[in-house]
Scaffold this motif. Structure first.
Motif, PDB file in Angstrom:
ATOM      1  N   HIS A 116       0.856  -1.199  -0.267  1.00  0.00           N
ATOM      2  CA  HIS A 116       0.336   0.004   0.068  1.00  0.00           C
ATOM      3  C   HIS A 116       1.127   1.421  -0.013  1.00  0.00           C
ATOM      4  O   HIS A 116       0.929   2.440  -1.052  1.00  0.00           O
ATOM      5  N   ILE A 117       1.532   1.270   0.544  1.00  0.00           N
ATOM      6  CA  ILE A 117       2.992   2.942   0.494  1.00  0.00           C
ATOM      7  C   ILE A 117       3.473   2.787  -0.627  1.00  0.00           C
ATOM      8  O   ILE A 117       3.362   4.400  -0.837  1.00  0.00           O
ATOM      9  N   GLN A 118       3.791   1.677  -1.123  1.00  0.00           N
ATOM     10  CA  GLN A 118       4.757   1.621  -2.671  1.00  0.00           C
ATOM     11  C   GLN A 118       4.025   2.389  -3.359  1.00  0.00           C
ATOM     12  O   GLN A 118       4.278   3.384  -4.275  1.00  0.00           O
ATOM     13  N   GLU A 119       2.826   1.831  -3.368  1.00  0.00           N
ATOM     14  CA  GLU A 119       1.194   2.910  -5.022  1.00  0.00           C
ATOM     15  C   GLU A 119       1.261   4.000  -3.671  1.00  0.00           C
ATOM     16  O   GLU A 119       1.173   5.030  -5.134  1.00  0.00           O
ATOM     17  N   ASN A 175       8.715   3.248   2.093  1.00  0.00           N
ATOM     18  CA  ASN A 175       8.295   4.812   1.571  1.00  0.00           C
ATOM     19  C   ASN A 175       9.582   5.875   1.475  1.00  0.00           C
ATOM     20  O   ASN A 175       9.486   7.247   1.414  1.00  0.00           O
ATOM     21  N   MET A 176      10.246   4.689   1.214  1.00  0.00           N
ATOM     22  CA  MET A 176      12.451   6.213   0.759  1.00  0.00           C
ATOM     23  C   MET A 176      11.995   5.929  -1.039  1.00  0.00           C
ATOM     24  O   MET A 176      12.377   7.228  -1.962  1.00  0.00           O
ATOM     25  N   ALA A 177      11.556   5.379  -1.561  1.00  0.00           N
ATOM     26  CA  ALA A 177      11.584   5.462  -3.390  1.00  0.00           C
ATOM     27  C   ALA A 177      10.276   4.568  -3.651  1.00  0.00           C
ATOM     28  O   ALA A 177      10.111   3.830  -3.059  1.00  0.00           O
ATOM     29  N   LEU A 184       4.683   6.250  -4.799  1.00  0.00           N
ATOM     30  CA  LEU A 184       4.072   6.393  -6.938  1.00  0.00           C
ATOM     31  C   LEU A 184       3.571   7.620  -7.234  1.00  0.00           C
ATOM     32  O   LEU A 184       3.605   8.103  -8.204  1.00  0.00           O
ATOM     33  N   GLU A 185       2.533   7.503  -6.507  1.00  0.00           N
ATOM     34  CA  GLU A 185       1.118   8.062  -6.668  1.00  0.00           C
ATOM     35  C   GLU A 185       1.550  10.058  -6.402  1.00  0.00           C
ATOM     36  O   GLU A 185       0.990  10.393  -7.280  1.00  0.00           O
ATOM     37  N   GLU A 186       2.320   9.495  -5.027  1.00  0.00           N
ATOM     38  CA  GLU A 186       2.541  11.682  -4.701  1.00  0.00           C
ATOM     39  C   GLU A 186       3.792  11.940  -5.425  1.00  0.00           C
ATOM     40  O   GLU A 186       3.865  12.580  -6.280  1.00  0.00           O
ATOM     41  N   ASP A 231       6.949  -5.336  -9.161  1.00  0.00           N
ATOM     42  CA  ASP A 231       6.739  -4.620  -7.612  1.00  0.00           C
ATOM     43  C   ASP A 231       6.734  -5.715  -6.374  1.00  0.00           C
ATOM     44  O   ASP A 231       7.543  -7.021  -6.241  1.00  0.00           O
ATOM     45  N   LEU A 232       7.455  -4.819  -5.311  1.00  0.00           N
ATOM     46  CA  LEU A 232       7.542  -5.321  -4.154  1.00  0.00           C
ATOM     47  C   LEU A 232       6.796  -5.953  -3.671  1.00  0.00           C
ATOM     48  O   LEU A 232       7.242  -7.289  -2.698  1.00  0.00           O
ATOM     49  N   ALA A 233       5.330  -6.005  -4.148  1.00  0.00           N
ATOM     50  CA  ALA A 233       5.065  -6.994  -3.460  1.00  0.00           C
ATOM     51  C   ALA A 233       4.924  -8.851  -4.326  1.00  0.00           C
ATOM     52  O   ALA A 233       4.572  -9.761  -3.245  1.00  0.00           O
TER      53      ALA A 233
END
Length: 581
Positions: free
Chosen positions: A26-29, A343-345, A32-34, A374-376
């Protein structure tokens, strides 16, 4: 928004770490959105996304890139003074300089205020981990060596700094003034001298890279008698003229301490320097330095000099971003894995098959996009090449790092840094990677270790001045005792050469065996201190001493001349490698 907490509050920091590693997907999405919401209108992304911030469009349209692909955009900002909006809608505050010794050329990586906040959050998390797992081992002072290079500026007016200098100069109030001395010899001498005077208070010793810690030990070996004299007389050497250094030492060394000087002399005059760190600083519980990737070759030397103290390899950090934290800091140096901080990249991964050369993956091949995960969705036991997208203007950027998934912390993957995606030696169709070479050299050293040798450092180049060309390795050997360096056994050294060849891949053996396209491998043994001279050369060319990594493939003719001028023995493989093993 990144959570804030006091890094000294281990309980709060641990809760945050558990929260973010339990919500990694969820944090990765969100990350990327930000990034896309903020930067879709930049010159670079607009060419692919037409101003839209759709994540699937990003994955379908934005290409995978190396540094050379985006260098033209960074140069426009750095050299021509064009606005940051070419790559990011945040203002670029400075450019972080890569070491330039592992990949061949320095890179200039943009940094923004937001990236600074991310890095600050990362180091708070790291402090939490270390406070938690090293509790009781930090009851004393940490002697952490830092050497700062002077700032330079680009023609476009941006500050150029190493990652280390950036972190420290932006938080000057947290650090002793002695580390801001830009004369590295004066600074290192003064830091060591202060550490010696306070030897009974030191609980840990470290610097950024394992190679740097060995450099510090060699510097101490060259200067301990002078430092002992300073302690005996209570007077600092005349050549230390920097005001910051003089002031720092004067606060620590304010009187004659002959008993301390005697005890230092007694230790340093021993026949062997095995365990010298523990003997000089007897309360030391561990040493800290990054020992993964190319730094792994220095583990035996560090174990020798530290008396096998635990070696803490704290984090996976680069000029591009901060990536992962070692959640088991006291594990074996051979078992270090890093937990990626989500949440770093934004992270993506190119799978690499067990027998696939990572250097064969072409950044222009569209088929790579079909395999990216992706990460997941990474899997334990699989190798991947890392891609990153950051708030600073790097989009689907190929780090060149090959990682092995070793496990998960909650739902966040943990990786072992395996190698750089770079060929270090190449003749004809052979491409020998850094990891291939390191593994082969490690195997060959088994011949010399029973004789009391360990490998202090090595490098290589492809000598094509004759036909057929051949690979040349420079080795600096170290004796475990302080005996005079013996004459090297010709037969055993030739066996070392053969073992290196036998440990390389099938393509090398075929070219060496069948077609005589590659000549016998050569090992050139160099004098003691040769790789320090090589490092001094690269530092004189602008490389930061903190970030220096011995280049495993030397491309500079001047660097080759430096090592060639210090050769004390040349040896060749006398056996043709067996293609069946």
């Amino acid at each position: 928004m990144l959570p804030t907490f006091d890094p000294r509050d281990t309980e709060a920091g641990s809760r945050i770490l558990e929260d973010i590693t339990s919500s990694a997907g969820h944090i990765q999405e969100q990350v990327l959105e930000e990034i896309l919401t903020k930067n879709a209108s930049t010159n670079y992304l607009k060419g692919f996304l037409n101003g839209y911030s759709d994540k699937e469009l990003f994955k379908n349209k934005v290409p995978l890139v190396d540094y050379e692909d985006i260098k033209i955009y960074i140069d426009r900002i750095a050299l021509d003074g064009e606005p940051s909006q070419i790559l990011t809608n945040d203002s670029i505050t400075e450019l972080l300089i890569s070491s330039g010794t592992s990949g061949g050329k320095q890179k200039w990586i943009p940094k923004t205020a937001e990236e600074g906040e991310r890095r600050a959050f990362f180091f708070c998390l790291l402090a939490t981990v270390q406070n938690r797992y090293l509790h009781g081992l930090n009851d004393g002072k940490a002697l952490f060596f830092v050497l700062i290079s002077p700032d330079t500026h680009t023609p476009g007016g941006l500050v150029l700094r190493t990652t280390t200098a950036s972190e420290i100069k932006n938080r000057k109030d947290r650090y002793p003034q002695v580390i801001f001395c830009e004369d590295t010899n004066q600074s290192l001498y003064s830091q060591l001298l202060c550490g010696l005077v306070q030897r009974d208070e030191i609980a840990s010793i470290g610097t950024f890279f394992a190679s740097g810690l060995l450099r510090i030990i060699k510097f101490f070996e060259e200067h301990w008698q002078e430092m002992s004299s300073n302690i005996r007389t209570g007077q600092m050497s005349d050549w230390i003229t920097d005001p910051k250094c003089k002031r720092a030492v004067s606060l620590i060394l304010s009187k004659q301490i002959p008993d301390l000087a005697d005890s230092i002399d007694l230790v340093c005059q021993e026949k062997s320097w095995e365990g010298i760190i523990k003997k000089i600083w007897p309360r030391t519980k561990y040493v800290q330095a990054i020992i993964t990737g190319s730094m792994a070759q220095y583990i035996p030397a560090l174990e020798f000099y530290t008396g096998r103290l635990p070696i803490v390899s704290p984090a996976y950090v680069s000029s591009e971003a901060c990536f992962g934290i070692n959640l088991k800091p006291l594990c074996s140096p051979y078992d270090v894995s890093y937990t990626l901080i989500p949440n770093m990249a934004y992270y993506e991964f190119i799978p690499i098959g067990n027998h696939q050369d990572p250097n064969c993956t072409n950044s222009k091949d569209a088929h790579l996009k079909d395999h990216i995960v992706d990460l997941a969705n990474v899997k334990i036991g699989q190798h991947y090449e890392l891609l990153v997208t950051t708030c600073t203007g790097l989009y689907r950027y190929r780090m060149g790092d090959v990682l092995l998934v070793t496990g998960f912390h909650n739902i966040t993957p943990q990786f072992k840094f395996v190698q750089r995606r770079n060929v270090v030696l190449s003749i004809d169709t052979d491409k020998t990677t850094e990891q291939d070479l390191q593994n082969a050299v490690t195997i060959a050293m088994h011949i010399l270790e029973p004789l009391g040798f360990f490998l202090l450092d090595y490098s290589s180049y492809a000598d094509t001045s004759s036909i057929p060309g051949h690979y040349v390795l420079f080795w600096e050997l170290q004796l475990r005792s302080n005996d005079d360096f013996p004459v090297l056994d010709q037969v055993k050294m030739e066996k070392c050469c053969s073992l290196v060849e036998q440990s390389l891949d099938l393509q090398y053996k075929m070219l060496r065996n069948q077609s005589n396209t590659i000549g016998p491998l050569e090992v050139r043994v160099v004098k003691q201190g040769s790789f320090n001279v090589l490092m001094d050369f690269y530092v004189s060319q602008g490389t930061s001493l903190n970030q220096y990594k011995t280049p495993k493939n030397i491309k500079s003719e001047k660097a080759i001349e430096i090592l060639d001028s210090r050769v004390v023995g040349k040896f060749y493989s006398r056996e043709v490698p067996n293609q069946d093993s």
